[in-house]
Design a protein around this motif. Structure first.
Motif, PDB file in Angstrom:
ATOM      1  N   ALA A 114       0.820  -1.207   0.000  1.00 43.84           N
ATOM      2  CA  ALA A 114       0.000   0.000   0.000  1.00 43.84           C
ATOM      3  C   ALA A 114       0.855   1.259   0.000  1.00 43.84           C
ATOM      4  O   ALA A 114       0.433   2.303  -0.476  1.00 43.84           O
ATOM      5  CB  ALA A 114      -0.919   0.007   1.212  1.00 43.84           C
ATOM      6  N   PHE A 115       2.035   1.144   0.567  1.00 46.37           N
ATOM      7  CA  PHE A 115       2.980   2.273   0.538  1.00 46.37           C
ATOM      8  C   PHE A 115       4.377   1.728   0.742  1.00 46.37           C
ATOM      9  O   PHE A 115       4.558   0.534   1.001  1.00 46.37           O
ATOM     10  CB  PHE A 115       2.620   3.327   1.579  1.00 46.37           C
ATOM     11  N   HIS A 116       5.392   2.568   0.637  1.00 45.60           N
ATOM     12  CA  HIS A 116       6.772   2.111   0.737  1.00 45.60           C
ATOM     13  C   HIS A 116       7.271   2.338   2.158  1.00 45.60           C
ATOM     14  O   HIS A 116       7.643   3.444   2.533  1.00 45.60           O
ATOM     15  CB  HIS A 116       7.620   2.879  -0.276  1.00 45.60           C
ATOM     16  N   GLU A 117       7.278   1.269   2.938  1.00 46.50           N
ATOM     17  CA  GLU A 117       7.639   1.417   4.351  1.00 46.50           C
ATOM     18  C   GLU A 117       9.073   1.864   4.554  1.00 46.50           C
ATOM     19  O   GLU A 117       9.371   2.609   5.490  1.00 46.50           O
ATOM     20  CB  GLU A 117       7.394   0.101   5.093  1.00 46.50           C
ATOM     21  N   GLY A 118       9.952   1.406   3.681  1.00 48.23           N
ATOM     22  CA  GLY A 118      11.372   1.792   3.801  1.00 48.23           C
ATOM     23  C   GLY A 118      11.550   3.292   3.662  1.00 48.23           C
ATOM     24  O   GLY A 118      12.258   3.925   4.453  1.00 48.23           O
ATOM     25  N   ILE A 119      10.897   3.861   2.664  1.00 49.93           N
ATOM     26  CA  ILE A 119      11.011   5.311   2.449  1.00 49.93           C
ATOM     27  C   ILE A 119      10.349   6.072   3.604  1.00 49.93           C
ATOM     28  O   ILE A 119      10.848   7.081   4.087  1.00 49.93           O
ATOM     29  CB  ILE A 119      10.388   5.705   1.091  1.00 49.93           C
TER      30      ILE A 119
END
Lengths: 399, 371
Positions: free
Chosen positions: B39-44
């Motif tokens: 759903a989104f980029h957790e790392g970023i």
């Protein structure tokens, strides 16, 4: 972020404003284009007063009669002078474009002879570049200068010359060599506009007025000493003149979003949804233009060179003016055709600017040329194909 | 005249651009695009939390960096430029600003530090169906401390921990803070045209909520919240628009057809010049919005509306003409053009489409003229 002057700027603004107040009346909303002998006399008198007060050409060095000031001070002066009924237009081209060229390429004699007289408003200058066959492609001009002893003999025709009818001198771009490619055969001169071989004829513009001129040269003799720059170097000299054009060309007079909003109110049409959407677009554009100038001023205020954002100006203002006038007339419906100032709402400003607007999109660089400039110089895109690049002028098809 | 960002703010922008160009490449953005479970980029998200950006505009007393709104603007531009696939706007523009604007001391203490560390994600629950929501006729209700109703689509609604729900309380619109872990909340992911930012349908059934601010101030608080978010969002749009014009320009210089670069043709040059002009108009309007935002100026309504309108137009034009300049290549999945095209549309409608903001703008000008 703020919109305030620095302490020094505020002091200069106050000084400028006090000077203006002591000599001129504040503007009362009139937006008319003025001309005629009475206007010219008033303009000359004001230029003299300004020069004596040390406010003519703020950035020029003191030795030539300037103030030795900063570009920011010039901006502040222009803003303040704009609030008053100051007749400045006859001097914009001379002081903004021609004299800087004389200073850059003229002899000491030239500078002594011409700069001060122009500065104090005694002599008016015009710029003689465009020709019937050479507008956007001005390097394709045909007016000939042929050497005869110590003199050059000029024959040809210029067009769209602003102020030629009341100018004393002009800077004149001519062709001195037809056997080389077009940019390489040009030479620049100072010409006396009162010479009997110079004939100025007003152009009957599409707008109905006669503000610009054609200028015909018939065997006009110019001494070689009045040449600016070397023979064949006219293009280089002309670029210096045109570089100053942006600074010399003023704002475009005509109705803006606030005036068409006033018109719509007057006509009871403010509830029209389509009109409201257009009005929003015009506001955003007008703000974009105004605020971009603030960005440029910020750079000047910090002593930096402004970025290229300044070049959006005329593309936005000329097109917007045309669009607003078009809509203003349509708001009035059939009645919008009426040009009579006493009958037409808001003294027919939408109608008169409607007829002017096409000219604004062409003068001082057409929309198309300005977009080329942004594309090439700002974005770094390649130049157009130049089929005339290495071709001797005499073999080129021109016009 | 000082109508520009300061040296420090420009330095922050530079640092942010450098960081994002290394960590938030389009290859990373595409991971979210291509993987439906992402759903989104957790790392970023973790990265920008560590950089402190999530707390940039949060006062130090609440665990933030205590920078100003101008710093938020430059960060927003870089996030937009990078097409960052994270709930930055929902959290840092909507939730943070709603709390700062109308939150109680207890609400701020409970949430702002967690926003700054990245453990709280926000969302704006406004839309209830096709067409701009009419705030005077919201079907979602807030009564006796409970929220009832359906919101669709809610940007970041499937990943948010807290939402600002626009609801009707006794006939008046109010912003309500809702903890989405409460019982009675059901969420369903909705497919949208920009999968790099997820959306959900949120259904509230007797869900406890806390009104942000007083009932009587509800409409005004919502309007100010939208204005503030609109300014910040316009910087995201400008970031994207600038990059789209740059992409198209670079391609036009490299791509040869008929024996020369396509960028030598005026049809291409003029199009790109127009894009550049639109971006300047947008930037100048956005700077004015930034000034109004950072000084709490009375001009905020018209400044925010103009800022948003210019930015919507700029990003729309740049993103569609970027595809056009790339020709057939631009219409492939592999070339990045469509990422900008999708994002431009998302940003243009997420706070209300331009039509709504045009009306806001003219309304503000009329009020000003009448005063």
């Amino acid at each position: 972020m703020d919109f305030n002057d620095t302490k020094e700027e505020a002091e200069f603004r106050a000084e400028a404003n006090a000077f203006l107040k002591s000599h001129l009346k504040e503007k009362t909303g009139g937006r008319r284009r003025e001309s005629g002998a009475e206007f010219l006399a008033r303009a000359k008198a004001w230029q003299k007063t300004k020069a004596e007060g040390g406010f003519a050409q703020i950035t020029w060095p003191k030795e030539v009669g300037g103030r030795g000031g900063t570009p920011m001070q010039q901006v502040i002066w222009n803003q303040e002078e704009g609030k008053f009924d100051a007749p400045t237009s006859p001097f914009q081209i001379g002081l903004g474009m021609c004299i800087p060229t004389v200073v850059a390429f003229g002899s000491d004699e030239h500078k002594k002879r011409y700069v001060r007289k122009a500065l104090i408003g005694e002599e008016i200058w015009c710029q003689l570049f465009s020709e019937p066959v050479a507008g956007s492609d001005v390097a394709g001009l045909k007016t000939r200068a042929v050497k005869d002893g110590d003199e050059w003999v000029i024959n040809g025709q210029k067009v769209w010359t602003t102020g030629a009818q009341f100018s004393d001198y002009g800077i004149l771009l001519t062709r001195t060599d037809t056997s080389v490619p077009k940019h390489k055969g040009l030479t620049m001169f100072i010409v006396n506009m009162k010479d009997p071989g110079v004939e100025v004829r007003p152009i009957h513009q599409a707008s109905g007025g006669r503000e610009f001129n054609e200028v015909y040269f018939t065997d006009v003799r110019i001494p070689d000493s009045d040449r600016l720059g070397d023979v064949g170097q006219g293009w280089k000299v002309g670029l210096v003149t045109l570089m100053n054009e942006r600074l010399a060309v003023g704002g475009s007079p005509g109705p803006d979003y606030s005036e068409i909003m006033e018109l719509a109110k007057e006509l009871g049409l403010m509830d029209d949804a389509a009109f409201r959407e257009k009005l929003a677009d015009w506001y955003v554009q007008a703000q974009g233009y105004k605020l971009t100038k603030f960005r440029t001023q910020t750079a000047l205020s910090r002593g930096e060179t402004p970025g290229p954002e300044n070049s959006i100006g005329k593309i936005i203002t000329a097109n917007q003016l045309q669009d607003i006038c078009n809509s203003g007339i349509e708001l009035e419906d059939h009645f919008g055709l009426i040009m009579d100032e006493d009958l037409s709402p808001m003294k027919a400003i939408f109608q008169s600017s409607f007829l002017w607007a096409p000219g604004l999109r062409i003068a001082g660089g057409t929309d198309e040329i300005l977009k080329n400039i942004i594309a090439e110089r700002v974005l770094g895109l390649p130049q157009d194909v130049r089929v005339d690049k290495d071709v001797p002028f005499e073999q080129l098809r021109v016009g | 005249m000082n109508f520009d960002f300061s040296e420090d703010q420009k330095f922050l922008a530079e640092q942010a651009r450098k960081y994002l160009s290394e960590t938030c490449t389009t290859a990373e953005v595409r991971k979210v695009l291509d993987d439906e479970s992402m759903a989104f980029h957790e790392g970023i998200w973790k990265g920008i939390a560590e950089m402190g950006w999530l707390g940039a505009s949060i006062p130090e007393a609440y665990g933030g960096l205590g920078l100003g709104m101008l710093e938020m603007c430059v960060l927003a531009e870089e996030m937009g430029r990078a097409l960052a696939p994270v709930p930055f706007s929902s959290t840092a523009y909507i939730l943070t600003e709603a709390l700062k604007l109308a939150g109680s001391e207890a609400q701020k203490e409970a949430l702002l530090p967690k926003i700054a560390e990245g453990s709280v994600i926000g969302a704006l629950a406004s839309s209830e169906g096709p067409g701009a929501p009419d705030l005077s006729k919201l079907s979602t209700s807030f009564a006796n401390g409970l929220v009832n109703g359906t919101k669709i689509p809610v940007l970041d609604g499937d990943i948010a921990t807290h939402a600002v729900v626009l609801a009707c309380e006794g006939g008046k619109p109010v912003p309500v803070l809702v903890d989405l872990s409460a019982p009675g909340v059901s969420r369903k992911t909705v497919k949208t045209l920009d999968p790099t930012r997820s959306h959900a349908e949120l259904v509230f059934k007797d869900v406890p909520g806390e009104r942000l601010g007083e009932t009587a101030d509800g409409a005004a608080n919502i309007a100010t919240l939208m204005d503030r978010a609109a300014v910040l969002l316009s910087f995201e749009q400008i970031g994207g628009a600038d990059r789209a014009v740059e992409m198209a320009t670079d391609y036009a210089k490299e791509r040869y057809a008929f024996g020369r670069p396509i960028g030598g043709n005026q049809a291409i040059k003029h199009k790109l010049a127009e894009g550049w002009v639109k971006n300047q108009v947008a930037r100048s309007n956005a700077y004015y919005g930034a000034w109004a935002l950072s000084t709490d100026a009375v001009e905020l309504p018209e400044a925010a509306a103009a800022s948003r309108l210019a930015a919507c137009e700029a990003f729309w034009f740049a993103s569609k003409e970027n595809i056009q300049t790339h020709g057939g290549m631009g219409f492939t999945w592999e070339v990045d053009c469509h990422l900008f095209y999708r994002r431009a549309k998302l940003l243009a409608v997420q706070l209300g489409a331009p039509k709504l903001w045009k009306e806001n703008l003219i309304g503000a000008l009329e009020t000003k003229n009448a005063a």
